[in-house]
Structures are given as structure tokens and as C-alpha cells.
Design a protein around this motif. Structure first.
Motif, PDB file in Angstrom:
ATOM      1  N   LEU A 245       0.830  -1.210   0.000  1.00  0.00           N
ATOM      2  CA  LEU A 245       0.000   0.000   0.000  1.00  0.00           C
ATOM      3  C   LEU A 245       0.861   1.255   0.000  1.00  0.00           C
ATOM      4  O   LEU A 245       0.474   2.282  -0.569  1.00  0.00           O
ATOM      5  CB  LEU A 245      -0.927  -0.010   1.215  1.00  0.00           C
ATOM      6  N   ALA A 246       2.045   1.187   0.622  1.00  0.00           N
ATOM      7  CA  ALA A 246       2.953   2.336   0.612  1.00  0.00           C
ATOM      8  C   ALA A 246       3.374   2.678  -0.818  1.00  0.00           C
ATOM      9  O   ALA A 246       3.503   3.854  -1.176  1.00  0.00           O
ATOM     10  CB  ALA A 246       4.176   2.054   1.478  1.00  0.00           C
ATOM     11  N   GLU A 247       3.584   1.643  -1.635  1.00  0.00           N
ATOM     12  CA  GLU A 247       3.944   1.885  -3.033  1.00  0.00           C
ATOM     13  C   GLU A 247       2.799   2.570  -3.777  1.00  0.00           C
ATOM     14  O   GLU A 247       3.026   3.469  -4.586  1.00  0.00           O
ATOM     15  CB  GLU A 247       4.299   0.561  -3.706  1.00  0.00           C
ATOM     16  N   ARG A 248       1.570   2.147  -3.496  1.00  0.00           N
ATOM     17  CA  ARG A 248       0.418   2.801  -4.131  1.00  0.00           C
ATOM     18  C   ARG A 248       0.284   4.242  -3.659  1.00  0.00           C
ATOM     19  O   ARG A 248      -0.047   5.137  -4.441  1.00  0.00           O
ATOM     20  CB  ARG A 248      -0.864   2.020  -3.816  1.00  0.00           C
ATOM     21  N   LEU A 249       0.547   4.471  -2.372  1.00  0.00           N
ATOM     22  CA  LEU A 249       0.466   5.833  -1.842  1.00  0.00           C
ATOM     23  C   LEU A 249       1.522   6.743  -2.458  1.00  0.00           C
ATOM     24  O   LEU A 249       1.266   7.919  -2.711  1.00  0.00           O
ATOM     25  CB  LEU A 249       0.629   5.818  -0.322  1.00  0.00           C
ATOM     26  N   GLU A 250       2.708   6.183  -2.693  1.00  0.00           N
ATOM     27  CA  GLU A 250       3.792   7.000  -3.229  1.00  0.00           C
ATOM     28  C   GLU A 250       3.458   7.525  -4.622  1.00  0.00           C
ATOM     29  O   GLU A 250       3.952   8.568  -5.038  1.00  0.00           O
ATOM     30  CB  GLU A 250       5.087   6.193  -3.274  1.00  0.00           C
ATOM     31  N   ALA A 251       2.606   6.786  -5.353  1.00  0.00           N
ATOM     32  CA  ALA A 251       2.199   7.224  -6.684  1.00  0.00           C
ATOM     33  C   ALA A 251       1.149   8.328  -6.635  1.00  0.00           C
ATOM     34  O   ALA A 251       0.844   8.938  -7.664  1.00  0.00           O
ATOM     35  CB  ALA A 251       1.658   6.034  -7.477  1.00  0.00           C
ATOM     36  N   CYS A 252       0.593   8.599  -5.451  1.00  0.00           N
ATOM     37  CA  CYS A 252      -0.422   9.647  -5.302  1.00  0.00           C
ATOM     38  C   CYS A 252       0.263  10.969  -4.981  1.00  0.00           C
ATOM     39  O   CYS A 252       1.029  11.041  -4.005  1.00  0.00           O
ATOM     40  CB  CYS A 252      -1.406   9.304  -4.178  1.00  0.00           C
ATOM     41  N   PRO A 253       0.023  12.014  -5.764  1.00  0.00           N
ATOM     42  CA  PRO A 253       0.636  13.320  -5.471  1.00  0.00           C
ATOM     43  C   PRO A 253       0.274  13.793  -4.067  1.00  0.00           C
ATOM     44  O   PRO A 253      -0.885  13.762  -3.668  1.00  0.00           O
ATOM     45  CB  PRO A 253       0.030  14.243  -6.540  1.00  0.00           C
ATOM     46  N   GLY A 254       1.296  14.199  -3.314  1.00  0.00           N
ATOM     47  CA  GLY A 254       1.068  14.712  -1.973  1.00  0.00           C
ATOM     48  C   GLY A 254       1.109  13.666  -0.878  1.00  0.00           C
ATOM     49  O   GLY A 254       0.943  13.993   0.296  1.00  0.00           O
ATOM     50  N   TRP A 255       1.319  12.388  -1.243  1.00  0.00           N
ATOM     51  CA  TRP A 255       1.300  11.321  -0.242  1.00  0.00           C
ATOM     52  C   TRP A 255       2.659  10.638  -0.091  1.00  0.00           C
ATOM     53  O   TRP A 255       2.758   9.589   0.554  1.00  0.00           O
ATOM     54  CB  TRP A 255       0.236  10.277  -0.594  1.00  0.00           C
ATOM     55  N   GLU A 256       3.706  11.203  -0.676  1.00  0.00           N
ATOM     56  CA  GLU A 256       5.022  10.592  -0.589  1.00  0.00           C
ATOM     57  C   GLU A 256       5.492  10.481   0.863  1.00  0.00           C
ATOM     58  O   GLU A 256       6.090   9.479   1.271  1.00  0.00           O
ATOM     59  CB  GLU A 256       6.040  11.397  -1.401  1.00  0.00           C
ATOM     60  N   ALA A 257       5.200  11.518   1.661  1.00  0.00           N
ATOM     61  CA  ALA A 257       5.647  11.507   3.058  1.00  0.00           C
ATOM     62  C   ALA A 257       5.035  10.337   3.822  1.00  0.00           C
ATOM     63  O   ALA A 257       5.701   9.698   4.651  1.00  0.00           O
ATOM     64  CB  ALA A 257       5.291  12.831   3.733  1.00  0.00           C
ATOM     65  N   TYR A 258       3.779  10.032   3.553  1.00  0.00           N
ATOM     66  CA  TYR A 258       3.124   8.934   4.258  1.00  0.00           C
ATOM     67  C   TYR A 258       3.744   7.595   3.864  1.00  0.00           C
ATOM     68  O   TYR A 258       3.904   6.698   4.706  1.00  0.00           O
ATOM     69  CB  TYR A 258       1.630   8.947   3.954  1.00  0.00           C
ATOM     70  N   ALA A 259       4.088   7.451   2.582  1.00  0.00           N
ATOM     71  CA  ALA A 259       4.737   6.223   2.134  1.00  0.00           C
ATOM     72  C   ALA A 259       6.100   6.059   2.803  1.00  0.00           C
ATOM     73  O   ALA A 259       6.464   4.961   3.240  1.00  0.00           O
ATOM     74  CB  ALA A 259       4.884   6.243   0.613  1.00  0.00           C
ATOM     75  N   LEU A 260       6.846   7.150   2.899  1.00  0.00           N
ATOM     76  CA  LEU A 260       8.153   7.091   3.557  1.00  0.00           C
ATOM     77  C   LEU A 260       8.005   6.742   5.038  1.00  0.00           C
ATOM     78  O   LEU A 260       8.812   5.982   5.593  1.00  0.00           O
ATOM     79  CB  LEU A 260       8.870   8.435   3.400  1.00  0.00           C
ATOM     80  N   ARG A 261       7.001   7.289   5.683  1.00  0.00           N
ATOM     81  CA  ARG A 261       6.776   6.990   7.094  1.00  0.00           C
ATOM     82  C   ARG A 261       6.483   5.503   7.296  1.00  0.00           C
ATOM     83  O   ARG A 261       7.019   4.868   8.201  1.00  0.00           O
ATOM     84  CB  ARG A 261       5.623   7.822   7.634  1.00  0.00           C
ATOM     85  N   LEU A 262       5.647   4.927   6.411  1.00  0.00           N
ATOM     86  CA  LEU A 262       5.336   3.508   6.512  1.00  0.00           C
ATOM     87  C   LEU A 262       6.583   2.655   6.310  1.00  0.00           C
ATOM     88  O   LEU A 262       6.792   1.667   7.022  1.00  0.00           O
ATOM     89  CB  LEU A 262       4.269   3.136   5.468  1.00  0.00           C
ATOM     90  N   ARG A 263       7.409   3.046   5.354  1.00  0.00           N
ATOM     91  CA  ARG A 263       8.649   2.297   5.137  1.00  0.00           C
ATOM     92  C   ARG A 263       9.556   2.386   6.368  1.00  0.00           C
ATOM     93  O   ARG A 263      10.201   1.407   6.757  1.00  0.00           O
ATOM     94  CB  ARG A 263       9.377   2.836   3.905  1.00  0.00           C
ATOM     95  N   GLY A 264       9.611   3.567   6.957  1.00  0.00           N
ATOM     96  CA  GLY A 264      10.424   3.736   8.153  1.00  0.00           C
ATOM     97  C   GLY A 264       9.931   2.891   9.300  1.00  0.00           C
ATOM     98  O   GLY A 264      10.715   2.236  10.003  1.00  0.00           O
ATOM     99  N   TYR A 265       8.615   2.862   9.515  1.00  0.00           N
ATOM    100  CA  TYR A 265       8.049   2.046  10.587  1.00  0.00           C
ATOM    101  C   TYR A 265       8.331   0.564  10.342  1.00  0.00           C
ATOM    102  O   TYR A 265       8.675  -0.181  11.276  1.00  0.00           O
ATOM    103  CB  TYR A 265       6.539   2.257  10.680  1.00  0.00           C
ATOM    104  N   ALA A 266       8.155   0.122   9.086  1.00  0.00           N
ATOM    105  CA  ALA A 266       8.383  -1.285   8.763  1.00  0.00           C
ATOM    106  C   ALA A 266       9.835  -1.674   9.044  1.00  0.00           C
ATOM    107  O   ALA A 266      10.102  -2.736   9.627  1.00  0.00           O
ATOM    108  CB  ALA A 266       8.027  -1.551   7.302  1.00  0.00           C
ATOM    109  N   ALA A 267      10.759  -0.829   8.632  1.00  0.00           N
ATOM    110  CA  ALA A 267      12.176  -1.119   8.867  1.00  0.00           C
ATOM    111  C   ALA A 267      12.482  -1.138  10.362  1.00  0.00           C
ATOM    112  O   ALA A 267      13.257  -1.978  10.845  1.00  0.00           O
ATOM    113  CB  ALA A 267      13.043  -0.080   8.159  1.00  0.00           C
TER     114      ALA A 267
END
Length: 724
Positions: free
Chosen positions: A493-515
Motif C-alpha cells: 500500500l505504501a507503493e500505491r500511496l507513493e504514486a499519489c501526489p502529496g502522499w510521498e511523506a506517508y509512504a516514507l513513514r510507513l517504510r520507516g516504521y516497517a524497517a
């Protein structure tokens, strides 16, 4: 043996069934509406706490003691730490709604079924209040019954009734119907005590205001009714009097309009108290503000939304708990031109509704009032006059759709009467069959939608199945998957969010939490730094501090914890992170002071010494100082019997140290002291499960289930053991 009647004596008359039939006719509509409203949501109590229910109920410590009820009228509808530090704070003052949560908590604890049952009961009462109001407004029993029945099962109300957090819409709607009904009753010819009814109406209006701010439109609805009532009751004018001039009409309406003075006083009092408590009359920023949408863009978008509301009110299809427009300007494009075909079509729909008002006024003033109700009740939620957080939501239609249901009730009555005038059997059956089919379709749609609120995952997956481009639903579902350990699904879902304009920060946050969860602290720190370079968020800064602390970069970690705490001063998590860092850095006294403050905010009740001590000990344990946590708990439990929370926390600590007998002893003691401590019971079940004691697990599970939903990790363990 009974003797026959004497000659010449008349036979006894048959029993008179007229009173019973009359009672059935009078009670029938009320029973019908109540049964329909309850049946449409009969499966709602099987749902759990989802979405905003966690914030409004589970995380709201203020509602956990009836002794703290006065605080609900001095604070916002949530705990202050929740509202003051949200990225998008919702400014509301709904103490009556919060009071009902407190009463539910006293009755049911953390069991969601009781809260859902209360929502259904309130919807039943609101539907009955609408029936009473409609009988006064329409002066037509059949139209009033049809309107209330349609309202009771209308599928667009599912979000308001089924979601516990949306109880404010149901409360505000029901009390608004009561206020209007009492005011209309006070104006009827021959009313014995109109003054008292108007005061009661003003009181109901005040309660509606304390349930939700949407009641602000009620004085306009009442004023409109004064005008309509004058048209509907010509018998008030002298029969021989000539047609009244405009001045005479105004002079005649003025005394009745003065009947709104109690309502005006209530409104002013509410606004004063709201400003006193919140320091402002504003209802908080809108999602338009977050999306950077200008005024013209807001108006064009709301034209689409209002036209969609018209569709949902009359043709409720395509229903969903989340609309993609709520991400407008951030992944969802907003219309940039007034010549956009959808904007033009929406404007045409709205102009048609406005143009219908004078036509209806000439033919049926009551129908004109019903349509006007719908339009006026949309004003507070239109984001044009007042700024509200959400852009489009079905729950906002609970109050407005009372108007469309009144209009549909009148239309149904007119159609049925025309069919009956044919004198045929088909004509006589047309009306009842039409209404029964209508109610069956509406009721079935509502009943089928209720299970979507079973849990967070089910709700968010349902949102995305209905609105695949709903970016907010993607973010919510990703967090749920992450909390359940499904980080692969969350990252998808983070990958899908990253493709949405304005949602890159949320995708990065999810990746950070997962790591971070996987122990890859370097990757977590890198992704969270990238996220913070786009926009600051205290929770991301807090996790960055935790990652840096795991990497041994204590100075950088301390700076992150200080920044997070500065941005979220009353948030327990931010204080806990800073206190844990202080303890790990050797500043034990300072750290304990910070952690104590965090525990006080978390518990919310300063008199709960056991809860405060337990949270303080847990924070020390999470900071890497289990020895300090054990010392705190041993000192608190030195004077038996101690508090249940302290026994529970020491049991947790001993379980982590694999001291199984000691952990079992402490957890049994905690359960004995407080049988409603779900955390202690869950830990004890988990411990017995690890020990392979299936008999004890089966004995404890019913008690734990009675207190609310099971923790996700425990659910997985039970499934793995074949006990679910």
C-alpha cells in the motif's frame, strides 16, 4: 349452570372492540417505525471498535469514571492530549455525546456491543422523534408514518448509526426533531400551554447543540416553519378579512417569531460557553486547507459534493464510508474550471432544487418546507459558510435527510391517494405494496452494510473496494496491516500511496516504521529523515529518535525526542520517549520525572496511584531498565494487597524474564483484585497458552471475551493453538 335470559329480556350486547382498534391504529405507526429502525441495524452490535472509535472512546480516559463527568463540559469532546496535538486538530465541543460514552463505559466497560446497542437505541428514538415531528408538520398521519419509516431504514444513515464515534450525528438529529416538533405543536390552534412547549423546544435545541455543532441551523428551520405555518393555517385569519398585505403579514408573523427568543438565548449561551472552553468559535481546519485548495476550487468542489448529497438522499447507491474527495489536492484532483462538465451538471442539479421551491410553495407549502429543510441543514456541513474538517461524508446527511424523507412521504401519499381513487383492488393495494417494497430495499441495503464496521481491516478494505483511489483509506489500511504484523501488505500500500501526489511523506513513514519493526534501524532512520524533510510530524520524529538510540547515536536521538516533545507537549508518547532517553542516558531522576508526567497524562485520573506506578514501571522497562522497573513495583507492592495495575505490570515483567511461576502468581492476583482488567486477563491467557494449559485457557477465555475484543497477537496465538 348459567340460566337462560328471562322472557322478554334482551340478549347481552357483543363486546365493544372499538377502543382496542383505536389503540392499535394510534400505536401502529410508532411500533412500525421502532421495529424498522431496530431491524435495519440488528446486526450492528456484533461490530467492534473501529477507526475514530479508538480516539473517542478507548483512548479517552475522561469517560472512564462517572465522577469525572463535569470535566467533559470543561474540555473538548476528547481527551485534551488527543486534540491539541493532532496534525489536523478537530475543534469540537460535544459534552453531551461524551457523557453518553461515559455512561456506556460505566455499563459495559470496553465491550463494543453495548456501545453499538446504544447507538441503535438512539436511532430508534430519533426515528420516533421524526414521526412525532412529521405528524405536527404535515398534519397527515399516513405521510408522517411513511416519512419516518423511510428515515428509519435509509441506507445513507449507516455510517452515523453503526460507527460509535458518529453518535453525535444521531443525538443531534433526534434532539433537533424533538425541538422542531415541540415548537410546531406550540403553534397549533387550541394548544393549552404553548409557552411551556416553546421552552421545552429551546431546551431540546440546547441539548442538540451540546451533541454536535450542526444544530446551529435549527433557528433558521424554526423561522422557516413560522412562515410555512402561517400559510398552512388560514383559519387563524378572520373569515371575512380581506387578503393581508405584506405589512399585515409581517405584523401577524412577528408574535410567533418572538417565540424563538428562548432559542436565541440558548444559542448565545452555547456560543459563549464554547468560546470560553475552546477560546474560539471555529470548528478547526478543513481538508481543503491541507490540500491547498483556494476559495474558487472549494466552491467548485462543493458543487460536486452537494449534488452528490442530493443523489444519496433520493437514490442511495454507491455508498461508502470514505470518499476519495477527502484527499482533494493530495492525490485527488479538484476541478479547476467552472466549465468542467461535472461541475456544470452539479450546478444544474442544485439550481433545479432551488427552482423547485417556489413551484412547491404554490402547490404544497409543506413539501416546500421539506425541501428547504434539506437545503438549510446542508449549510453547516457545506464548507462554504463554516469550515469543517471533512469534505464529504454520509454521516453528515443524518439531519438533512429528514427533509427529503418528509418530501418522499408526501409524494408517496399523493401517489397512493391517486391510485385509490380508481376504486380498484389494484389501486387500493398500490400504496401499501409500493411502501413495503421501498422499505424492504432500503432496509436490506442498510443491514448488508453494517458488517463493514466489524473491525479496522474490514472497514478499510471495504472503503478501497468501493473507492479504489481513496488515499486516506490506503494509509489507514496500511497502518492496520502493520499493527497486525503484515508489513508486506503495508509496504504494498505504501507503493500505491507513493504514486499519489502529496502522499510521498506517508509512504516514507510507513517504510520507516516497517524497517524499525524489522530491526533495520539504519533504513528506518534514512526513510524517516526523508519523510521529515518533506514535512514535520512529531510521531515520525519520535520513531527517528528511537531508531537513532538503537544505533547508539544518543545526541541525535536526544534532539529528536526534544523536538517531538516540544511539538506535542501533552502527548504521553512524546513525553515517554523523552523520559526513556533521559533514563538510558543516565539522567535517571530527570527521566523519572518526565515519565511520571507521561503516566499522569496517560491514566488521566490523578487518584489512580496504582495505574500511575504501573505505567511508570513499564516506561522504565521499555527504556532498557527492567531493574529500575522492578524496584518501583516492589516498593509499591510492599504494603499488600497493592493495586491491580501494579500486580499486572510485575507479572508482565516477570514473564519477560521467563519467571513463569512468579508471573502467574502476580497476574492471578491482579485478576482477583480487578476482574475487569482485560490486560491482566489477556496476559494470563497468553501465559497459560505458552505453558500448554488448555483447560485454564478455556476457563479464562469467556471472561476475557466478555470484556471486549481480544488483542490481535493473542488471536493469532489462539488460532495457531486451535482454540479460536
Amino acid at each position: 349452570m348459567p340460566q337462560p335470559p328471562a322472557a322478554g329480556a334482551s340478549a347481552p350486547s357483543p363486546p365493544d372492540h372499538a377502543p382496542a382498534a383505536h389503540l392499535a391504529r394510534r400505536a401502529g405507526p410508532w411500533l412500525l417505525v421502532a421495529v424498522l429502525a431496530a431491524a435495519a441495524y440488528a446486526n450492528a452490535p456484533a461490530n467492534g471498535f473501529v477507526h475514530d472509535d479508538h480516539v473517542r472512546v478507548l483512548e479517552n480516559k475522561t469517560i472512564r469514571s462517572l465522577a469525572r463527568l463535569p470535566e467533559l463540559f470543561r474540555l473538548r469532546g476528547l481527551a485534551p492530549s488527543v486534540l491539541q496535538n493532532e496534525r489536523d486538530p478537530v475543534v469540537d465541543y460535544r459534552p453531551l455525546t461524551a457523557t453518553t460514552y461515559a455512561l456506556d463505559w460505566a455499563l459495559w466497560g470496553a465491550r463494543p456491543a453495548g456501545f453499538h446497542a446504544t447507538n441503535v437505541l438512539l436511532h430508534v428514538l430519533a426515528s420516533l422523534a421524526l414521526l412525532a415531528m412529521a405528524r405536527w408538520l404535515l398534519a397527515d398521519g399516513r405521510a408522517a408514518c411513511a416519512a419516518a419509516a423511510l428515515f428509519a431504514v435509509h441506507p445513507v444513515h449507516t455510517e452515523a448509526v453503526t460507527a460509535i464515534a458518529n453518535r453525535s450525528d444521531v443525538l443531534c438529529g433526534g434532539l433537533s426533531f424533538l425541538a422542531v416538533g415541540l415548537f410546531a405543536a406550540a403553534g397549533r390552534p387550541g394548544c393549552a400551554f404553548p409557552g411551556r412547549l416553546r421552552v421545552l423546544s429551546a431546551f431540546a435545541f440546547g441539548l442538540a447543540f451540546l451533541a454536535k455543532e450542526a444544530a446551529v441551523v435549527l433557528p433558521l428551520l424554526l423561522l422557516a416553519w413560522v412562515v410555512v405555518e402561517d400559510r398552512l393555517l388560514p383559519q387563524r385569519r378572520p373569515a371575512a378579512a380581506p387578503p393581508a398585505s405584506g405589512g399585515a403579514t409581517l405584523f401577524r408573523l412577528l408574535p410567533r417569531a418572538l417565540g424563538l427568543l428562548p432559542h436565541a438565548a440558548v444559542a448565545l449561551l452555547y456560543l459563549y460557553v464554547r468560546h470560553l472552553v475552546l477560546g474560539s468559535l471555529e470548528m478547526g481546519p478543513s481538508l481543503f486547507d491541507r490540500g491547498g485548495v483556494d476559495t474558487a476550487g472549494r466552491m467548485r468542489t462543493m458543487a460536486l459534493v452537494l449534488a452528490d448529497y442530493v443523489r444519496l438522499a433520493f437514490l442511495p447507491y454507491g455508498l461508502t464510508a470514505e470518499y476519495a474527495r477527502n484527499a482533494i489536492g493530495r492525490g485527488y484532483p479538484h476541478p479547476t474550471s467552472w466549465m468542467d462538465p461535472m461541475v456544470l451538471l452539479s450546478a444544474l442539479v442544485l439550481v433545479g432544487c432551488v427552482a423547485a421551491l417556489p413551484l412547491l410553495w404554490r402547490r404544497s407549502p409543506a413539501a416546500a418546507y421539506a425541501l428547504g429543510w434539506f437545503g438549510l441543514a446542508l449549510v453547516p456541513v457545506s464548507n462554504l459558510v463554516f469550515r469543517i474538517y471533512v469534505i464529504e461524508a454520509e454521516r453528515l446527511l443524518y439531519l438533512p435527510t429528514a427533509g427529503t424523507c418528509l418530501l418522499l412521504g408526501l409524494a408517496y401519499t399523493a401517489l397512493a391517494a391517486r391510485a385509490e381513487r380508481t376504486g380498484t383492488t389494484v389501486g387500493r393495494l398500490f400504496g401499501p405494496v409500493l411502501l413495503a417494497a421501498w422499505l424492504a430495499v432500503y432496509g436490506w441495503i442498510a443491514y448488508e452494510r453494517n458488517p463493514a464496521w466489524k473491525d479496522g481491516r474490514t472497514l478499510y478494505e471495504d472503503m478501497l473496494s468501493r473507492q479504489p483511489d481513496a488515499c486516506r483509506a490506503m494509509e489507514w489500511l496500511a497502518h492496520v496491516r502493520g499493527s497486525e504484523g503484515d508489513w508486506a501488505g503495508a509496504l504494498e500500500l505504501a507503493e500505491r500511496l507513493e504514486a499519489c501526489p502529496g502522499w510521498e511523506a506517508y509512504a516514507l513513514r510507513l517504510r520507516g516504521y516497517a524497517a524499525f519493526v524489522k530491526g533495520d534501524y539504519e533504513t528506518a532512520a534514512r526513510e524517516l529523515r526523508r519523510m521529515l524533510s518533506i514535512g514535520f510530524e512529531w510521531k515520525a520524529c519520535l520513531f527517528l529518535g528511537k531508531a537513532l538510540m538503537r544505533l547508539g547515536r544518543n545526541e541525535e536521538a536526544g534532539e529528536c525526542f526534544r523536538r517531538a516533545q516540544l511539538a506535542a507537549q501533552l502527548e504521553p508518547d512524546a513525553l515517554r520517549g523523552l523520559g526513556a532517553w533521559q533514563v538510558s542516558a543516565g539522567r535517571v531522576e530527570e527521566g523519572l520525572s518526565t515519565l511520571t508526567r507521561a503516566a499522569e497524562l496517560e491514566v488521566g485520573d490523578p487518584s489512580d496511584a496504582s495505574g500511575l506506578t504501573a505505567l511508570l514501571a513499564r516506561s522504565c522497562s521499555e527504556a532498557g531498565r527492567p531493574d529500575l522497573a522492578a524496584a518501583i513495583l516492589d516498593r509499591a507492592l510492599a504494603d499488600p494487597p497493592g493495586g491491580a495495575a501494579c500486580w499486572r505490570e510485575r507479572g508482565r515483567l516477570r514473564a519477560l524474564a521467563r519467571d513463569w511461576p512468579g508471573a502467574a502468581h502476580d497476574l492471578e492476583r491482579a485478576v482477583a483484585l480487578d476482574g475487569r482488567d482485560a490486560d491482566a486477563l489477556a496476559l494470563l491467557v497468553d501465559l497459560r497458552l505458552a505453558q500448554g494449559d488448555r483447560g485454564e485457557v478455556e476457563r479464562l477465555l469467556p471472561r476475557l471475551r466478555a470484556l471486549g475484543p481480544l488483542p490481535t497477537a493473542l488471536e493469532r496465538s489462539l488460532v495457531a493453538a486451535g482454540l479460536r
